[in-house]
Design a protein around this motif. Structure first.
Motif, PDB file in Angstrom:
ATOM      1  N   GLY A 130       0.824  -1.202   0.000  1.00 11.91           N
ATOM      2  CA  GLY A 130       0.000   0.000   0.000  1.00 11.91           C
ATOM      3  C   GLY A 130       0.858   1.252   0.000  1.00 11.91           C
ATOM      4  O   GLY A 130       1.935   1.283   0.592  1.00 11.91           O
ATOM      5  N   LYS A 131       0.383   2.295  -0.655  1.00  9.61           N
ATOM      6  CA  LYS A 131       1.131   3.547  -0.788  1.00  9.61           C
ATOM      7  C   LYS A 131       0.541   4.604   0.132  1.00  9.61           C
ATOM      8  O   LYS A 131      -0.662   4.839   0.130  1.00  9.61           O
ATOM      9  N   CYS A 143      -4.466   1.381  -1.684  1.00 14.80           N
ATOM     10  CA  CYS A 143      -4.273  -0.065  -1.831  1.00 14.80           C
ATOM     11  C   CYS A 143      -4.428  -0.537  -3.276  1.00 14.80           C
ATOM     12  O   CYS A 143      -4.595  -1.740  -3.515  1.00 14.80           O
ATOM     13  N   THR A 144      -4.361   0.389  -4.247  1.00 13.64           N
ATOM     14  CA  THR A 144      -4.591   0.039  -5.648  1.00 13.64           C
ATOM     15  C   THR A 144      -3.661  -1.072  -6.111  1.00 13.64           C
ATOM     16  O   THR A 144      -4.087  -2.019  -6.783  1.00 13.64           O
ATOM     17  N   ASN A 145      -2.405  -0.982  -5.782  1.00 16.31           N
ATOM     18  CA  ASN A 145      -1.423  -1.975  -6.223  1.00 16.31           C
ATOM     19  C   ASN A 145      -1.125  -3.024  -5.153  1.00 16.31           C
ATOM     20  O   ASN A 145      -0.096  -3.686  -5.195  1.00 16.31           O
ATOM     21  N   SER A 146      -2.038  -3.146  -4.204  1.00 14.44           N
ATOM     22  CA  SER A 146      -1.880  -4.124  -3.135  1.00 14.44           C
ATOM     23  C   SER A 146      -2.917  -5.236  -3.291  1.00 14.44           C
ATOM     24  O   SER A 146      -4.036  -4.986  -3.742  1.00 14.44           O
ATOM     25  N   CYS A 153      -4.538  -1.468   4.212  1.00 14.01           N
ATOM     26  CA  CYS A 153      -4.240  -2.525   3.241  1.00 14.01           C
ATOM     27  C   CYS A 153      -3.902  -3.851   3.925  1.00 14.01           C
ATOM     28  O   CYS A 153      -3.000  -4.591   3.503  1.00 14.01           O
ATOM     29  N   GLN A 154      -4.653  -4.176   4.974  1.00 13.05           N
ATOM     30  CA  GLN A 154      -4.410  -5.409   5.714  1.00 13.05           C
ATOM     31  C   GLN A 154      -5.537  -6.430   5.572  1.00 13.05           C
ATOM     32  O   GLN A 154      -5.399  -7.562   6.030  1.00 13.05           O
ATOM     33  N   LYS A 155      -6.653  -6.043   4.954  1.00 10.24           N
ATOM     34  CA  LYS A 155      -7.789  -6.948   4.822  1.00 10.24           C
ATOM     35  C   LYS A 155      -7.543  -7.923   3.669  1.00 10.24           C
ATOM     36  O   LYS A 155      -7.367  -7.543   2.525  1.00 10.24           O
ATOM     37  N   GLU A 156      -7.554  -9.212   3.993  1.00 11.71           N
ATOM     38  CA  GLU A 156      -7.310 -10.258   3.000  1.00 11.71           C
ATOM     39  C   GLU A 156      -8.501 -10.384   2.055  1.00 11.71           C
ATOM     40  O   GLU A 156      -9.654 -10.472   2.493  1.00 11.71           O
ATOM     41  N   ILE A 157      -8.249 -10.374   0.750  1.00 10.01           N
ATOM     42  CA  ILE A 157      -9.335 -10.500  -0.246  1.00 10.01           C
ATOM     43  C   ILE A 157      -8.972 -11.566  -1.282  1.00 10.01           C
ATOM     44  O   ILE A 157      -9.294 -11.454  -2.455  1.00 10.01           O
ATOM     45  N   SER A 158      -8.307 -12.618  -0.840  1.00 10.60           N
ATOM     46  CA  SER A 158      -7.856 -13.672  -1.741  1.00 10.60           C
ATOM     47  C   SER A 158      -8.699 -14.918  -1.582  1.00 10.60           C
ATOM     48  O   SER A 158      -9.587 -14.999  -0.732  1.00 10.60           O
ATOM     49  N   THR A 247      -5.888  -3.644 -21.489  1.00 14.69           N
ATOM     50  CA  THR A 247      -4.536  -3.978 -21.059  1.00 14.69           C
ATOM     51  C   THR A 247      -4.625  -4.822 -19.799  1.00 14.69           C
ATOM     52  O   THR A 247      -5.614  -4.788 -19.080  1.00 14.69           O
ATOM     53  N   ILE A 248      -3.590  -5.577 -19.524  1.00 14.34           N
ATOM     54  CA  ILE A 248      -3.558  -6.393 -18.313  1.00 14.34           C
ATOM     55  C   ILE A 248      -2.195  -6.249 -17.652  1.00 14.34           C
ATOM     56  O   ILE A 248      -1.172  -6.157 -18.324  1.00 14.34           O
ATOM     57  N   HIS A 249      -2.195  -6.213 -16.337  1.00 12.38           N
ATOM     58  CA  HIS A 249      -0.971  -6.199 -15.551  1.00 12.38           C
ATOM     59  C   HIS A 249      -1.035  -7.412 -14.623  1.00 12.38           C
ATOM     60  O   HIS A 249      -1.914  -7.511 -13.802  1.00 12.38           O
ATOM     61  N   VAL A 250      -0.097  -8.308 -14.766  1.00 14.24           N
ATOM     62  CA  VAL A 250      -0.010  -9.471 -13.884  1.00 14.24           C
ATOM     63  C   VAL A 250       1.165  -9.220 -12.962  1.00 14.24           C
ATOM     64  O   VAL A 250       2.307  -9.106 -13.401  1.00 14.24           O
ATOM     65  N   LEU A 251       0.887  -9.067 -11.650  1.00 13.90           N
ATOM     66  CA  LEU A 251       1.913  -8.679 -10.689  1.00 13.90           C
ATOM     67  C   LEU A 251       2.588  -9.900 -10.097  1.00 13.90           C
ATOM     68  O   LEU A 251       1.969 -10.932  -9.923  1.00 13.90           O
TER      69      LEU A 251
END
Length: 251
Positions: A130-131, A143-146, A153-158, A247-251
């Motif tokens: 998180g930024k 939390c855009t890139n988190s 940015c601690q809430k698990e969403i997986s 477009t797609i970004h795979v981190l």
């Protein structure tokens, strides 16, 4: 600033000084960021401090129309340096023009370029990529890139998938009526279609090939994100010509 909870704006356009005052219910020397907007035009003079009620006074008829100021501009004090400001200032705008305090501070004795801000002290509270974003009176975590959500940015969403399983989302397709003709719109498009589609995800797997994401618009229009057998990530799409490519970004 006559007291820790008062801000004063004084101006003289030729017919004597005019003073506006904003009284704050809390002290303003609390080591927090505060916002001030002072304006004088041909009709009125106003002072705004944070979100407090604005102080305003109409201009008198005998006042000179314009200010004619030709001397130096002092920020944070005067030439005598009496009762000077102690702290940090940022985002100084004069008549809509941004004033570069950093470059000017480099030339002044006793003034240091830059402000530490809240992120220098509390930025570590933004977890999992998180930024920290500076706010007028505090900070927030972007939390855009988190892969997580929440204030820090601690809430698990997986989700953990077994082989052959999936998570399904149902989109409601909007219908647009134009000249009594129904136009079918894609489920991921609103009335104002975006110029692109961006999909961002993290994944961890030992299996290949595999499907990461699949979305179909109709029996002939779809997009899919695949992990190929050799470990490459691919995006396959067959979409109507009138829809934008994405477009797609795979981190």
């Amino acid at each position: 600033m006559s007291s820790p909870s008062e801000i004063t704006f004084t101006i003289d356009v030729g017919n004597g000084p005019v003073e506006l005052l904003v009284q704050s219910p809390y002290p303003l020397n609390d080591n927090q960021w505060h916002y001030i907007r002072a304006e004088r035009n041909l009709k009125e003079t106003s002072l705004q401090v944070d979100n407090l009620p604005q102080s305003m006074r109409e201009a008198s008829e005998e006042a000179y129309f314009r200010l004619h100021l030709t001397s130096q501009l002092f920020v944070g004090g005067t030439s005598s340096r009496q009762k000077g400001f102690l702290g940090c200032m940022r985002s100084l705008h004069l008549n809509g023009q941004n004033t570069d305090l950093i470059e000017r501070a480099k030339l002044m004795s006793g003034v240091t370029p830059g402000c530490l801000g809240h992120c220098s002290s509390y930025g570590s509270n933004c977890h999992n990529g998180g930024k920290c974003v500076e706010k007028q009176s505090g900070y927030s975590c972007d939390c855009t890139n988190s892969p997580n959500e929440g204030p820090f940015c601690q809430k698990e969403i997986s989700a953990l998938f077994n082989s052959g399983t999936s998570v399904t989302y149902m989109f409601q397709e909007p219908y647009l009526v134009i000249k009594n003709t129904s136009l079918l719109s894609s489920p991921i498009y609103a009335d104002n279609a975006p110029s692109k589609e961006t999909i961002m995800l993290n994944f961890l797997t030992t299996q290949a090939p595999t499907i990461l994401l699949y979305l179909n618009f109709s029996s002939q229009n779809f997009l899919a994100i695949l992990l190929s057998r050799n470990g490459e990530c691919l995006w396959h799409e067959t979409i109507r010509p009138d829809l934008h490519r994405g477009t797609i970004h795979v981190l």
